[in-house]
Design an enzyme around this catalytic site. Structure first.
Site, PDB file in Angstrom:
ATOM      1  N   CYS A 176      27.297  -7.165  31.011  1.00  0.00           N
ATOM      2  CA  CYS A 176      26.854  -8.553  31.223  1.00  0.00           C
ATOM      3  C   CYS A 176      27.968  -9.480  31.681  1.00  0.00           C
ATOM      4  O   CYS A 176      27.701 -10.579  32.151  1.00  0.00           O
ATOM      5  CB  CYS A 176      26.259  -9.127  29.944  1.00  0.00           C
ATOM      6  SG  CYS A 176      24.659  -8.448  29.597  1.00  0.00           S
TER       7      CYS A 176
HETATM    8  N1  CO8 Z   1       6.292  -7.502  19.584  1.00  0.00           N
HETATM    9  C1  CO8 Z   1       5.997  -7.767  18.287  1.00  0.00           C
HETATM   10  N2  CO8 Z   1       6.837  -7.555  17.281  1.00  0.00           N
HETATM   11  C2  CO8 Z   1       8.050  -7.026  17.565  1.00  0.00           C
HETATM   12  C3  CO8 Z   1       8.418  -6.717  18.897  1.00  0.00           C
HETATM   13  C4  CO8 Z   1       7.490  -6.977  19.925  1.00  0.00           C
HETATM   14  N3  CO8 Z   1       7.776  -6.714  21.216  1.00  0.00           N
HETATM   15  N4  CO8 Z   1       9.688  -6.219  18.887  1.00  0.00           N
HETATM   16  C5  CO8 Z   1      10.089  -6.200  17.599  1.00  0.00           C
HETATM   17  N5  CO8 Z   1       9.109  -6.676  16.802  1.00  0.00           N
HETATM   18  C6  CO8 Z   1       9.115  -6.828  15.351  1.00  0.00           C
HETATM   19  C7  CO8 Z   1      10.121  -5.875  14.686  1.00  0.00           C
HETATM   20  O1  CO8 Z   1       9.533  -4.614  14.441  1.00  0.00           O
HETATM   21  C8  CO8 Z   1      10.450  -6.611  13.409  1.00  0.00           C
HETATM   22  O2  CO8 Z   1       9.438  -6.399  12.456  1.00  0.00           O
HETATM   23  P1  CO8 Z   1       9.789  -6.298  10.885  1.00  0.00           P
HETATM   24  O3  CO8 Z   1      10.357  -7.632  10.545  1.00  0.00           O
HETATM   25  O4  CO8 Z   1       8.479  -5.998  10.282  1.00  0.00           O
HETATM   26  O5  CO8 Z   1      10.813  -5.186  10.771  1.00  0.00           O
HETATM   27  C9  CO8 Z   1      10.387  -8.080  13.817  1.00  0.00           C
HETATM   28  O6  CO8 Z   1       9.587  -8.140  15.007  1.00  0.00           O
HETATM   29  C10 CO8 Z   1      11.747  -8.679  14.098  1.00  0.00           C
HETATM   30  O7  CO8 Z   1      12.476  -7.792  14.999  1.00  0.00           O
HETATM   31  P2  CO8 Z   1      13.985  -8.018  15.370  1.00  0.00           P
HETATM   32  O8  CO8 Z   1      14.786  -8.207  14.137  1.00  0.00           O
HETATM   33  O9  CO8 Z   1      14.423  -6.929  16.316  1.00  0.00           O
HETATM   34  O10 CO8 Z   1      13.853  -9.390  16.191  1.00  0.00           O
HETATM   35  P3  CO8 Z   1      14.931 -10.477  16.505  1.00  0.00           P
HETATM   36  O11 CO8 Z   1      14.465 -11.741  15.973  1.00  0.00           O
HETATM   37  O12 CO8 Z   1      16.330 -10.024  16.193  1.00  0.00           O
HETATM   38  O13 CO8 Z   1      14.839 -10.567  18.122  1.00  0.00           O
HETATM   39  C11 CO8 Z   1      16.093  -9.865  20.050  1.00  0.00           C
HETATM   40  C12 CO8 Z   1      15.158  -9.447  18.916  1.00  0.00           C
HETATM   41  C13 CO8 Z   1      15.332 -10.829  20.961  1.00  0.00           C
HETATM   42  C14 CO8 Z   1      16.498  -8.635  20.833  1.00  0.00           C
HETATM   43  C15 CO8 Z   1      17.333 -10.596  19.494  1.00  0.00           C
HETATM   44  O14 CO8 Z   1      17.900  -9.850  18.450  1.00  0.00           O
HETATM   45  C16 CO8 Z   1      18.410 -10.848  20.522  1.00  0.00           C
HETATM   46  O15 CO8 Z   1      18.187 -11.424  21.563  1.00  0.00           O
HETATM   47  N6  CO8 Z   1      19.641 -10.470  20.212  1.00  0.00           N
HETATM   48  C17 CO8 Z   1      20.769 -10.684  21.117  1.00  0.00           C
HETATM   49  C18 CO8 Z   1      20.799  -9.547  22.020  1.00  0.00           C
HETATM   50  C19 CO8 Z   1      21.713  -9.726  23.185  1.00  0.00           C
HETATM   51  O16 CO8 Z   1      22.145 -10.774  23.563  1.00  0.00           O
HETATM   52  N7  CO8 Z   1      22.007  -8.623  23.789  1.00  0.00           N
HETATM   53  C20 CO8 Z   1      22.780  -8.629  24.960  1.00  0.00           C
HETATM   54  C21 CO8 Z   1      22.344  -7.432  25.668  1.00  0.00           C
HETATM   55  S1  CO8 Z   1      22.504  -7.632  27.307  1.00  0.00           S
HETATM   56  C22 CO8 Z   1      23.958  -6.913  27.848  1.00  0.00           C
HETATM   57  O17 CO8 Z   1      24.962  -6.901  27.256  1.00  0.00           O
HETATM   58  C23 CO8 Z   1      23.876  -6.204  29.128  1.00  0.00           C
HETATM   59  C24 CO8 Z   1      23.842  -4.743  28.885  1.00  0.00           C
HETATM   60  C25 CO8 Z   1      23.749  -4.054  30.186  1.00  0.00           C
HETATM   61  C26 CO8 Z   1      22.445  -4.344  30.870  1.00  0.00           C
HETATM   62  C27 CO8 Z   1      21.375  -3.429  30.490  1.00  0.00           C
HETATM   63  C28 CO8 Z   1      20.141  -3.626  31.349  1.00  0.00           C
HETATM   64  C29 CO8 Z   1      18.948  -2.787  30.976  1.00  0.00           C
END
Ligand code: CO8
Length: 381
Positions: free
Chosen positions: A161
């Site tokens: 990124c």
């Molecule tokens: N629909 C419904 N429910 C869902 C879904 C969904 N799609 N997905 C997860 N849930 C549920 C989970 O199962 C969980 O349920 P429970 O509480 O019962 O266990 C609940 O929702 C909460 O899940 P999470 O804890 O995973 O949810 P978050 O609130 O943490 O949100 C995010 C998830 C949006 C991913 C968040 O954690 C986030 O944005 N984190 C930062 C990530 C970030 O910035 N990453 C950077 C990566 S990008 C990068 O570096 C580039 C890499 C190279 C590129 C790659 C390209 C492919």
């Protein structure tokens, strides 16, 4: 000393190539849920006996609430949305044809060149800085260089990124030291190719786009609107919390291991959120301190576009108050996370209105971990 040297480079043009096809959250969720139903039907017995877990449905509400994303642009919508395919499908191109990444790159570069009132003959180098490259060699950058008609040299680089900001630092240093007069840093991000669209936890995160930034020696630049590079600061800290194990040794793995889930994008989203936010805020504040710039003098921050809540928190930590929306523009609602291109889209689409002398920050962060911060000053000729 540092200030004098760094002040010799400006961004004189930017370009954004946006693929035409768009997938809304509603379309994405419908397709994912159809895929989940098909899989659950296929493995109904295993699920009943407890040896396999049923795939839960995705939800539009969750996606918007957790990320702020409303839609994403992609190069191939039909493949991604087909519940029997769940990835983009691109026709094979012959070696003599322009490759997909090079095609996007040329489009974005031409926009940047036009904005800077420059021709390809004014450019000395092309850096293709992206999270993934279409092939090992020849470098995509050399193909882009040839397609544009640039003399000089080109190379590919990857800092996930942060590829764009690390590319800007590399280009700035090269122009400053005299190895080039003008360099195109281009970020073709085909995130749809390495996103696991069958994983509910991440299927909504990414989109495709290509950005380009033209950097020039300050005394040669002729565009009316420019941004002087005041200073750059890059940081990396090893972490496995965002990882993709696809690589050239894939074929060499023992039988049955060459096509695994970890060969697409994987992340521990919560951990990333928690660990990256303070690292980024600290780096920005440290960088401003080193340059003797008061935070209050920063007019705008163009942050990496991964998650709205993450950006809100970074903005609050840096400014010490809730940022006004125009101080920290987000584009992720329309584009989703486009890896290294995100902060550049935000910059390109939200910088025209700034007054001469205004200071801003382009900051990216992500896998590695990596953080790249670029302090810029608006310059109107
Ligand atoms: N629909 C419904 N429910 C869902 C879904 C969904 N799609 N997905 C997860 N849930 C549920 C989970 O199962 C969980 O349920 P429970 O509480 O019962 O266990 C609940 O929702 C909460 O899940 P999470 O804890 O995973 O949810 P978050 O609130 O943490 O949100 C995010 C998830 C949006 C991913 C968040 O954690 C986030 O944005 N984190 C930062 C990530 C970030 O910035 N990453 C950077 C990566 S990008 C990068 O570096 C580039 C890499 C190279 C590129 C790659 C390209 C492919």
């Amino acid at each position: 000393m540092k200030e004098n040297l760094m002040s010799q480079v400006v961004i004189s043009g930017t370009g954004v190539f946006t693929p035409q096809e768009v997938i809304s959250n509603a379309e994405l969720v419908t397709s994912f849920n159809a895929y989940a139903d098909l899989q659950n039907e296929k493995y109904v017995d295993e699920i009943a006996e407890g040896s396999r877990q049923a795939i839960a449905h995705s939800s539009e509400e969750f996606i918007f609430k957790a990320s702020g994303i409303e839609q994403r642009h992609v190069l191939n919508k039909s493949g991604v949305l087909d519940p029997k395919i769940m990835h983009p499908v691109f026709p094979k191109r012959q070696d003599g044809e322009l490759s997909l990444m090079a095609e996007m790159a040329v489009k974005a570069c031409n926009i940047a060149l036009e904005q800077a009132e420059r021709a390809a003959t004014d450019i000395d180098a092309v850096i293709v800085a992206a999270s993934n490259h279409e092939r090992a060699y020849p470098a995509v950058a050399i193909e882009v260089q040839q397609a544009l008609g640039v003399e000089g040299f080109g190379f590919d680089m990857n800092v996930a990124c942060s590829s764009a900001t690390f590319g800007i630092q590399a280009a700035t240093d090269m122009i400053r030291s005299g190895s080039a007069r003008a360099i195109l840093v281009v970020n073709p991000e085909i995130c749809s190719g390495h996103l696991e669209w069958r994983d509910r936890d991440c299927h909504f995160i990414f989109g495709d786009v290509c950005t380009a930034v033209l950097l020039e020696q300050k005394n040669l630049a002729i565009a009316t609107d420019q941004f002087e590079i005041v200073s750059t600061k890059c940081l990396t800290k090893y972490s496995n919390n965002i990882r993709n194990n696809h690589g050239f040794l894939r074929r060499s793995l023992p039988a049955g291991l060459s096509d695994q889930r970890d060969m697409q994008f994987m992340q521990e989203g919560r951990k990333v959120f928690k660990e990256v936010v303070p690292t980024v805020a600290n780096l920005i504040l440290e960088h401003l301190g080193e340059e003797n710039i008061d935070v209050a003098d920063i007019s705008r921050m163009w942050l990496h576009q991964a998650n709205k809540a993450m950006n809100d928190l970074i903005g609050r930590k840096v400014l010490g108050r809730v940022p006004e929306p125009d101080e920290q523009p987000n584009i992720l609602q329309k584009y989703a996370n486009t890896s290294s291109a995100g902060s550049i889209i935000a910059f390109s689409q939200n910088s025209n209105d700034l007054a001469d002398g205004s200071l801003g920050i382009i900051c990216s962060f992500g896998a590695g971990y990596s953080v790249g911060n670029v302090i810029v000053r608006k310059r109107i000729l």
